[in-house]
Design a protein around this motif. Structure first.
Motif, short mmCIF file in Angstrom:
data_model
loop_
_atom_site.label_atom_id
_atom_site.label_comp_id
_atom_site.label_asym_id
_atom_site.label_seq_id
_atom_site.Cartn_x
_atom_site.Cartn_y
_atom_site.Cartn_z
N SER A 1 -0.38 3.84 -2.88
CA SER A 1 -0.93 5.16 -2.52
C SER A 1 -0.17 6.30 -3.18
CB SER A 1 -0.92 5.33 -0.99
OG SER A 1 0.41 5.34 -0.51
N GLN A 2 1.00 6.03 -3.73
CA GLN A 2 1.79 7.07 -4.38
C GLN A 2 1.44 7.26 -5.85
OE1 GLN A 2 3.99 9.05 -2.62
NE2 GLN A 2 3.01 7.94 -0.95
N TRP A 3 0.85 6.24 -6.49
CA TRP A 3 0.63 6.35 -7.94
C TRP A 3 -0.74 5.90 -8.41
CZ3 TRP A 3 -0.66 1.98 -10.56
CH2 TRP A 3 -0.35 0.76 -9.96
N TRP A 4 -1.51 5.19 -7.61
CA TRP A 4 -2.76 4.58 -8.07
C TRP A 4 -3.76 5.63 -8.51
CZ3 TRP A 4 -4.30 -0.16 -9.36
CH2 TRP A 4 -5.67 -0.39 -9.53
N GLY A 5 -4.40 5.39 -9.64
CA GLY A 5 -5.51 6.21 -10.11
C GLY A 5 -5.12 7.15 -11.23
N PRO A 6 -6.15 7.71 -11.86
CA PRO A 6 -5.93 8.67 -12.94
C PRO A 6 -5.34 9.98 -12.41
CG PRO A 6 -8.18 7.80 -12.99
CD PRO A 6 -7.56 7.36 -11.70
N ASN A 7 -4.92 10.81 -13.32
CA ASN A 7 -4.34 12.10 -12.97
C ASN A 7 -5.30 12.90 -12.09
OD1 ASN A 7 -2.25 11.32 -14.61
ND2 ASN A 7 -2.82 12.69 -16.29
N GLY A 8 -4.75 13.49 -11.02
CA GLY A 8 -5.54 14.34 -10.13
C GLY A 8 -6.24 13.61 -9.01
N PHE A 9 -6.22 12.28 -9.02
CA PHE A 9 -6.88 11.49 -7.98
C PHE A 9 -5.88 11.17 -6.87
CE2 PHE A 9 -9.96 11.00 -11.22
CZ PHE A 9 -11.14 10.54 -10.63
N THR A 10 -6.39 11.03 -5.66
CA THR A 10 -5.60 10.52 -4.55
C THR A 10 -6.35 9.34 -3.96
OG1 THR A 10 -6.63 12.05 -2.98
CG2 THR A 10 -4.57 12.77 -4.02
N THR A 11 -5.66 8.58 -3.13
CA THR A 11 -6.24 7.35 -2.59
C THR A 11 -6.05 7.29 -1.08
OG1 THR A 11 -5.72 6.21 -4.65
CG2 THR A 11 -6.15 4.83 -2.73
N THR A 12 -7.11 6.95 -0.38
CA THR A 12 -7.05 6.69 1.07
C THR A 12 -7.40 5.23 1.28
OG1 THR A 12 -7.71 8.95 1.61
CG2 THR A 12 -7.99 7.28 3.33
N VAL B 1 0.82 -1.20 0.00
CA VAL B 1 0.00 0.00 0.00
C VAL B 1 0.86 1.26 0.00
CG1 VAL B 1 -0.35 0.19 2.50
CG2 VAL B 1 -2.13 0.96 0.92
N ARG B 2 2.05 1.21 0.59
CA ARG B 2 2.92 2.40 0.60
C ARG B 2 3.31 2.79 -0.82
NH1 ARG B 2 8.66 1.22 0.44
NH2 ARG B 2 8.97 -1.03 0.36
N HIS B 3 3.35 1.83 -1.73
CA HIS B 3 3.61 2.14 -3.14
C HIS B 3 2.32 2.58 -3.85
CE1 HIS B 3 7.66 0.72 -2.85
NE2 HIS B 3 7.31 -0.53 -2.62
#
Length: 167
Positions: free
Chosen positions: A42-53, A38-40
């Motif tokens: 959470s740094q890149w997952w998702g399309p541009n402009g998205f963040t992940t919790t 998850v430490r990885h």
């Protein structure tokens, strides 16, 4: 054979699939590793402009990743992934929906192939129906989002290599 292949053996599924590939200038073990913790992710997952919790994460067959994707417009998207097959460093199969028993969940198979000094990743996603595939492509821009996600992965692992950081 993975669960997606068993369910579709001998059946044409092209109208229910989205297939995205990306060459990444990083070794296969590193690209695969970026999916396993998850430490990885959470740094890149998702399309541009998205963040992940992340609410919960257990990378093992039968384990799940329960998370929220935060869109750039402030919209939160509840997400849930269950890992159905893990073959390091070659393949990951998963089921992805909004929640555990989501009847509209889709299946994805990610393959990681050595490509010279780099890696070619293929993300093959199979939706339950053509209509769900079309909705994902048209309403949620799944093709562009998938391409952006793999581009974000490529940028992330390239940065790790440039910094000389161990995964």
């Amino acid at each position: 054979m993975g669960s997606a292949e068993i369910a579709t053996a001998g059946v044409d599924t092209a109208d229910r699939e989205i297939v995205i590939t990306r060459a990444i200038s990083a070794p296969r073990h590193l690209v695969f590793e970026a999916f396993t913790e998850v430490r990885h992710l959470s740094q890149w997952w998702g399309p541009n402009g998205f963040t992940t919790t992340t609410r919960a994460f257990e990378f093992r067959v039968g384990g799940a990743w329960d998370f929220v994707m935060h869109g750039p417009d402030g919209t939160d998207y509840q997400e849930w992934i269950s890992w159905t097959e893990i073959t390091p460093p070659e393949r990951i199969a998963l089921r992805h929906g909004e929640f555990r028993a989501d009847p509209n969940a889709f299946e994805s198979v990610l393959t990681f192939a050595t490509d010279g000094a780099g890696t070619r990743i293929e993300m093959r996603t199979l939706f339950p129906t053509k209509e769900l595939r079309d909705e994902a492509a048209e309403k949620y821009h799944a093709i562009e989002g998938g391409e952006q996600t793999l581009n974000n992965l490529a940028a992330y692992v390239t940065e790790i290599i440039q910094k000389g950081v161990e995964c």
